[in-house]
Design an enzyme around this catalytic site. Structure first.
Site, short mmCIF file in Angstrom:
data_model
loop_
_atom_site.label_atom_id
_atom_site.label_comp_id
_atom_site.label_asym_id
_atom_site.label_seq_id
_atom_site.Cartn_x
_atom_site.Cartn_y
_atom_site.Cartn_z
N ALA A 158 5.66 4.27 0.35
CA ALA A 158 6.36 5.51 0.03
C ALA A 158 6.96 6.13 1.28
O ALA A 158 6.30 6.25 2.31
CB ALA A 158 5.38 6.50 -0.63
N CYS B 86 -2.80 2.21 -4.00
CA CYS B 86 -2.55 3.36 -3.13
C CYS B 86 -3.81 4.22 -3.00
O CYS B 86 -4.40 4.62 -4.00
CB CYS B 86 -1.41 4.20 -3.69
SG CYS B 86 -1.03 5.65 -2.67
N LYS C 74 -0.82 -4.71 -7.81
CA LYS C 74 -1.37 -4.57 -6.46
C LYS C 74 -2.66 -3.78 -6.53
O LYS C 74 -2.72 -2.71 -7.12
CB LYS C 74 -0.38 -3.86 -5.53
CG LYS C 74 -0.95 -3.71 -4.11
CD LYS C 74 0.11 -3.72 -3.04
CE LYS C 74 -0.55 -3.84 -1.67
NZ LYS C 74 -0.23 -2.79 -0.74
#
Length: 326
Positions: free
Chosen positions: A18, A100, A139
């Protein structure tokens, strides 16, 4: 390395980051040797799809190679809608983010927070895979925390429900980016599944890349922070993997040309106001290894005008080349 019908140029993938892997950076990394790039994380919430940030993140115009778009969220139906929306906008692969560790993502039970809930992981994967006709990848991290490394369990769920390739970052959610990536869990995951596995974490040079590939048995490597300020890392690693020899580092002149092109691309992509601001962090990454760059970086970070940024960058490299010739 192949993801469903898509054959990569080589097994080196730019990780989605990001605020980093925007279109200018993806294009640059692809041209300098990345086999595939993945765009920045897109929110699954439809209310955010038409914000300026989301529209820019989904801009793939003129971009070479396979278009892989990562989506993030915690509601299966919303994730399915996000996948469809991004395919309609040109995505050729949909990547689901369960890696994340950011607090603002995890507090919504998205990203790597999902690893705590295998049943929800399965529901999200099923919803997304059934919603689109393009390959879906995933992921993850190795687990929620060091006492709960459930990467093998999640990987099996992914494979059983239609995921075409799995990327694994070698830290848990609790570890964030601290300490060192561990590769034992990755090796165990690779042994447990038949779909391609992509290893990610602390891959910053050709020797480390070769070690991680061999140790984990991974089919490909995903490089994130190692590419910040060093888009040449892809061609250097690929050359080493093919020949066993180190590629010569880019010349000062090549570094100058690539940096200038990158900064100009950011100015053009983001505009006169945001472009120079975003260029600052990239220039800092490019120059952080230069022993004499600290003062220059401090000066550069105070420049708001795009043309002035280009002028001072050119002057900086002229002085470096003069010093080298002296």
């Amino acid at each position: 390395m192949q993801i469903a019908q898509y054959k990569l140029d080589n097994p080196l993938i730019l990780a989605p980051m990001a605020g980093v892997t925007d279109r200018p950076f993806r294009i640059l990394c692809k041209e300098l040797g990345a086999g595939m790039t993945v765009s920045e994380m897109m929110a699954s919430n439809p209310k955010l799809w038409n914000t300026k940030k989301s529209l820019m993140r989904s801009d793939h115009s003129g971009e070479p190679g396979i278009r892989s778009v990562q989506i993030a969220g915690a509601e299966p139906e919303m994730m399915a809608q996000a996948a469809q929306h991004n395919v309609e906008n040109g995505a050729e692969i949909i990547d689901i983010n369960m890696g994340c560790p950011a607090k603002k993502v995890c507090k919504k039970a998205a990203g790597s927070a999902l690893l705590q809930y295998p049943d929800l992981v399965e529901d999200i994967i099923k919803a997304v895979v059934n919603a689109v006709d393009v390959p879906v990848t995933l992921k993850i991290r190795t687990g929620w925390n060091p006492d709960n490394r459930n990467g093998v369990e999640i990987a099996k769920i992914a494979q059983d429900n239609g995921i075409q390739a799995l990327a694994v970052h070698g830290r848990t959610r609790a570890c964030k980016y601290q300490g060192f990536a561990e590769y034992d869990t990755m090796a165990a995951i690779k042994q447990a599944i038949d779909i391609p596995m992509v290893a990610n974490g602390d891959i910053t040079n050709p020797e480390k890349a070769k070690f991680v590939l061999e140790y984990t048995g991974a089919d490909a490597l995903m490089i994130g922070r190692g590419a910040q300020g060093n888009p040449w890392i892809f061609r250097e690693i690929w050359h080493y993997l093919q020949t066993g020899e180190f590629l010569e580092a880019p010349s000062i002149e090549e570094v100058r040309k690539v940096m200038i092109r990158h900064v100009l691309g950011l100015h053009q992509f983001y505009g006169d106001h945001m472009g120079p601001k975003i260029a600052r962090k990239h220039v800092s990454w490019y120059l952080q290894e230069q022993a004499d760059s600290k003062e220059f970086r401090s000066t550069f970070n105070r420049i708001d005008d795009g043309a002035e940024q280009i002028d001072v960058l050119n002057l900086y490299f002229e002085q470096k080349q003069q010093a080298k010739a002296a």
